[in-house]
Design a protein around this motif. Structure first.
Motif, PDB file in Angstrom:
ATOM      1  N   GLY A 265      27.047  21.922  26.322  1.00  0.00           N
ATOM      2  CA  GLY A 265      26.052  22.630  25.563  1.00  0.00           C
ATOM      3  C   GLY A 265      26.041  22.173  24.120  1.00  0.00           C
ATOM      4  N   PRO A 266      25.114  22.717  23.305  1.00  0.00           N
ATOM      5  CA  PRO A 266      25.088  22.370  21.893  1.00  0.00           C
ATOM      6  C   PRO A 266      26.291  22.950  21.149  1.00  0.00           C
ATOM      7  CG  PRO A 266      23.407  24.009  22.419  1.00  0.00           C
ATOM      8  CD  PRO A 266      24.041  23.622  23.709  1.00  0.00           C
ATOM      9  N   SER A 267      26.493  22.481  19.922  1.00  0.00           N
ATOM     10  CA  SER A 267      27.517  23.007  19.001  1.00  0.00           C
ATOM     11  C   SER A 267      28.939  22.577  19.336  1.00  0.00           C
ATOM     12  CB  SER A 267      27.445  24.541  18.920  1.00  0.00           C
ATOM     13  OG  SER A 267      26.149  24.969  18.553  1.00  0.00           O
ATOM     14  N   THR A 268      29.081  21.442  20.013  1.00  0.00           N
ATOM     15  CA  THR A 268      30.409  20.888  20.304  1.00  0.00           C
ATOM     16  C   THR A 268      30.646  19.667  19.417  1.00  0.00           C
ATOM     17  OG1 THR A 268      30.439  21.661  22.594  1.00  0.00           O
ATOM     18  CG2 THR A 268      31.818  19.765  22.083  1.00  0.00           C
ATOM     19  N   VAL A 269      31.889  19.523  18.949  1.00  0.00           N
ATOM     20  CA  VAL A 269      32.310  18.360  18.171  1.00  0.00           C
ATOM     21  C   VAL A 269      33.554  17.777  18.823  1.00  0.00           C
ATOM     22  CG1 VAL A 269      33.194  17.540  15.944  1.00  0.00           C
ATOM     23  CG2 VAL A 269      31.355  19.247  16.009  1.00  0.00           C
TER      24      VAL A 269
ATOM     25  N   ASP B  24      24.344  18.089  18.720  1.00  0.00           N
ATOM     26  CA  ASP B  24      23.471  18.725  17.739  1.00  0.00           C
ATOM     27  C   ASP B  24      24.268  19.596  16.768  1.00  0.00           C
ATOM     28  OD1 ASP B  24      20.950  19.005  16.613  1.00  0.00           O
ATOM     29  OD2 ASP B  24      20.498  20.830  17.731  1.00  0.00           O
ATOM     30  N   ALA B  25      25.383  19.042  16.282  1.00  0.00           N
ATOM     31  CA  ALA B  25      26.251  19.739  15.326  1.00  0.00           C
ATOM     32  C   ALA B  25      26.681  18.747  14.255  1.00  0.00           C
ATOM     33  CB  ALA B  25      27.453  20.335  16.060  1.00  0.00           C
ATOM     34  N   TYR B  26      25.694  18.060  13.685  1.00  0.00           N
ATOM     35  CA  TYR B  26      25.994  16.965  12.767  1.00  0.00           C
ATOM     36  C   TYR B  26      26.761  17.437  11.527  1.00  0.00           C
ATOM     37  CZ  TYR B  26      25.414  12.866   9.813  1.00  0.00           C
ATOM     38  OH  TYR B  26      25.653  11.786   8.990  1.00  0.00           O
ATOM     39  N   GLU B  27      26.419  18.588  11.003  1.00  0.00           N
ATOM     40  CA  GLU B  27      27.106  19.080   9.802  1.00  0.00           C
ATOM     41  C   GLU B  27      28.594  19.305  10.072  1.00  0.00           C
ATOM     42  OE1 GLU B  27      25.269  22.426   7.982  1.00  0.00           O
ATOM     43  OE2 GLU B  27      23.367  21.402   7.611  1.00  0.00           O
ATOM     44  N   ASP B  28      28.905  19.883  11.236  1.00  0.00           N
ATOM     45  CA  ASP B  28      30.312  20.101  11.589  1.00  0.00           C
ATOM     46  C   ASP B  28      31.024  18.770  11.809  1.00  0.00           C
ATOM     47  OD1 ASP B  28      29.704  22.772  11.482  1.00  0.00           O
ATOM     48  OD2 ASP B  28      29.572  23.040  13.655  1.00  0.00           O
ATOM     49  N   ALA B  29      30.340  17.824  12.451  1.00  0.00           N
ATOM     50  CA  ALA B  29      30.928  16.498  12.667  1.00  0.00           C
ATOM     51  C   ALA B  29      31.199  15.808  11.334  1.00  0.00           C
ATOM     52  CB  ALA B  29      29.998  15.643  13.525  1.00  0.00           C
ATOM     53  N   THR B  30      30.281  15.955  10.402  1.00  0.00           N
ATOM     54  CA  THR B  30      30.451  15.356   9.081  1.00  0.00           C
ATOM     55  C   THR B  30      31.619  15.997   8.335  1.00  0.00           C
ATOM     56  OG1 THR B  30      28.087  14.833   8.955  1.00  0.00           O
ATOM     57  CG2 THR B  30      29.310  14.872   6.888  1.00  0.00           C
ATOM     58  N   ALA B  31      31.785  17.307   8.486  1.00  0.00           N
ATOM     59  CA  ALA B  31      32.907  17.994   7.834  1.00  0.00           C
ATOM     60  C   ALA B  31      34.239  17.465   8.354  1.00  0.00           C
ATOM     61  CB  ALA B  31      32.808  19.504   8.072  1.00  0.00           C
ATOM     62  N   VAL B  32      34.324  17.228   9.661  1.00  0.00           N
ATOM     63  CA  VAL B  32      35.533  16.640  10.241  1.00  0.00           C
ATOM     64  C   VAL B  32      35.740  15.232   9.696  1.00  0.00           C
ATOM     65  CG1 VAL B  32      36.631  15.859  12.380  1.00  0.00           C
ATOM     66  CG2 VAL B  32      35.395  18.034  12.349  1.00  0.00           C
ATOM     67  N   SER B  33      34.670  14.449   9.653  1.00  0.00           N
ATOM     68  CA  SER B  33      34.745  13.062   9.177  1.00  0.00           C
ATOM     69  C   SER B  33      35.245  12.990   7.735  1.00  0.00           C
ATOM     70  CB  SER B  33      33.362  12.417   9.291  1.00  0.00           C
ATOM     71  OG  SER B  33      33.352  11.141   8.731  1.00  0.00           O
ATOM     72  N   GLU B  34      34.722  13.853   6.888  1.00  0.00           N
ATOM     73  CA  GLU B  34      35.114  13.824   5.473  1.00  0.00           C
ATOM     74  C   GLU B  34      36.589  14.155   5.283  1.00  0.00           C
ATOM     75  OE1 GLU B  34      32.315  16.476   3.702  1.00  0.00           O
ATOM     76  OE2 GLU B  34      30.717  14.962   3.583  1.00  0.00           O
TER      77      GLU B  34
ATOM     78  N   LEU C 127      32.657   6.332  13.005  1.00  0.00           N
ATOM     79  CA  LEU C 127      31.375   6.278  13.693  1.00  0.00           C
ATOM     80  C   LEU C 127      31.074   7.664  14.266  1.00  0.00           C
ATOM     81  CD1 LEU C 127      29.240   4.115  14.390  1.00  0.00           C
ATOM     82  CD2 LEU C 127      30.375   3.833  16.597  1.00  0.00           C
ATOM     83  N   ILE C 128      29.969   8.252  13.826  1.00  0.00           N
ATOM     84  CA  ILE C 128      29.548   9.565  14.338  1.00  0.00           C
ATOM     85  C   ILE C 128      28.421   9.345  15.336  1.00  0.00           C
ATOM     86  CG2 ILE C 128      28.587  11.822  13.764  1.00  0.00           C
ATOM     87  CD1 ILE C 128      29.874  11.639  11.040  1.00  0.00           C
ATOM     88  N   ASN C 129      28.661   9.755  16.576  1.00  0.00           N
ATOM     89  CA  ASN C 129      27.715   9.547  17.671  1.00  0.00           C
ATOM     90  C   ASN C 129      27.209  10.881  18.211  1.00  0.00           C
ATOM     91  OD1 ASN C 129      28.235   6.597  17.947  1.00  0.00           O
ATOM     92  ND2 ASN C 129      30.276   7.296  18.541  1.00  0.00           N
ATOM     93  N   ASP C 130      26.085  10.817  18.908  1.00  0.00           N
ATOM     94  CA  ASP C 130      25.595  11.987  19.624  1.00  0.00           C
ATOM     95  C   ASP C 130      26.294  12.106  20.976  1.00  0.00           C
ATOM     96  OD1 ASP C 130      23.141  13.083  18.073  1.00  0.00           O
ATOM     97  OD2 ASP C 130      22.812  10.913  18.124  1.00  0.00           O
ATOM     98  N   ILE C 131      26.637  13.331  21.365  1.00  0.00           N
ATOM     99  CA  ILE C 131      27.045  13.572  22.748  1.00  0.00           C
ATOM    100  C   ILE C 131      25.770  13.522  23.581  1.00  0.00           C
ATOM    101  CG2 ILE C 131      27.924  15.287  24.385  1.00  0.00           C
ATOM    102  CD1 ILE C 131      29.824  16.253  22.203  1.00  0.00           C
ATOM    103  N   GLY C 132      25.771  12.680  24.583  1.00  0.00           N
ATOM    104  CA  GLY C 132      24.562  12.440  25.357  1.00  0.00           C
ATOM    105  C   GLY C 132      24.227  13.542  26.335  1.00  0.00           C
ATOM    106  N   THR C 133      23.172  13.300  27.087  1.00  0.00           N
ATOM    107  CA  THR C 133      22.626  14.341  27.957  1.00  0.00           C
ATOM    108  C   THR C 133      23.515  14.670  29.152  1.00  0.00           C
ATOM    109  OG1 THR C 133      21.313  12.596  28.997  1.00  0.00           O
ATOM    110  CG2 THR C 133      20.243  13.904  27.302  1.00  0.00           C
TER     111      THR C 133
END
Length: 295
Positions: free
Chosen positions: A280-284, A243-253, A267-273
């Motif tokens: 926890g949330p906020s990990t990339v 749940d840190a898509y913006e941070d993941a996108t910043a790394v990708s760019e 490929l940007i994926n979700d870290i699963g359950t």
């Protein structure tokens, strides 16, 4: 036509669409959310947004391994259809799933002596496992036999590099990786730990970096330092996030600016359950191919 199946587990953090596209099956872990047990079905029944919102609201999460009988039933489904199986599992440095799977396989070999069943300890996690799974699928589709693919995977799995950062220390404190005092000071100072997975498949803290912008630059620097052929790297690159898509996108760019020859889009994926219950949330996390990982 291939006479074997590649299977991974739900901790590979690859979308159901990608897995289906490449004819890859997956073994489900189990997680417990607020006392209720769920199969880790890669967001099909409980969305990742729902899961991480619950964590942020203080709901307890736990994970359990796939039990031996479930693993046997999963594998038996393919064996009964005349297929051999190579199963890629979450690192033994993070979980007991490899050992549990091997017990299931030994029992099945007595039932199906004519079939081949391989368990691979990925020594990795999340979309690093996913990247390795896709590399395996490429070689299966190019005609490798199951024996050749098992050998190739064992020889190359440590070439998948895993780097992680978090901007929220809450779950590192909860998991015992960071003390409460260090976590308090780290939060005040906006410290973002940078970690990687070592050659034993264990998650190791490497650097403490102040500020999100700095840790984003540093994780990309790790790819600059370690990717095969440096800036000419032409392999896969995957990113996963909780749940840190913006941070993941910043790394990708940043990566796309520096590495123009990547194999396809990042490929940007979700870290699963399962993995997310611990990060926890906020990990990339960032994954790519390099020379064999060092400790």
């Amino acid at each position: 036509m291939n006479d074997f199946v590649i299977a991974t587990c739900s901790t590979a953090d690859i979308s159901l669409v990608e897995l289906k596209k490449r004819s890859i099956d997956f073994l489900k872990f189990t997680y417990i959310l607020d006392g209720e047990e769920h199969l880790d079905d890669m967001g099909a029944s409980v969305t990742y947004k729902q899961f991480y919102d619950a964590m942020r609201n203080g709901v307890d999460t736990k994970t359990t391994l796939p039990n031996i009988e479930y693993t046997k039933d999963f594998l038996r489904n393919h064996l009964e259809n005349g297929k051999d199986v190579i199963l890629l599992m979450l690192s033994s440095g993070l979980s007991g799933a490899v050992a549990s799977s091997k017990i299931a396989v030994e029992e099945l070999r007595e039932e199906y002596p004519q079939r081949k069943i391989y368990v691979v300890d990925s020594l990795g996690a999340s979309s690093g496992m996913g990247l390795l799974t896709m590399e395996m699928a490429d070689r299966r589709d190019a005609g490798m036999s199951i024996d050749e693919l098992y050998k190739w995977t064992e020889e190359n799995k440590l070439k998948v590099h895993h780097w992680f950062f978090t901007t929220d220390l809450t779950y590192f404190v909860k998991g015992g990786r960071v003390s409460k005092v260090s976590g308090w000071f780290g939060t005040i100072l906006k410290i973002c730990p940078l970690l990687n997975v070592d050659r034993n498949g264990k998650l190791i803290p490497r650097e403490k970096i102040r500020g999100k912008a700095s840790v984003i630059k540093q994780i990309v620097k790790k790819m600059e330092e370690n990717a095969i052929n440096g800036y000419n790297y032409n392999g896969r690159c995957y990113i996963s996030h909780s749940d840190a898509y913006e941070d993941a996108t910043a790394v990708s760019e940043l990566i796309e600016e520096k590495f123009p020859n990547l194999k396809g889009k990042i490929l940007i994926n979700d870290i699963g359950t399962t993995i997310g219950s611990h990060t926890g949330p906020s990990t990339v996390a960032l994954f790519f191919l390099g020379e064999e990982r060092e400790n």
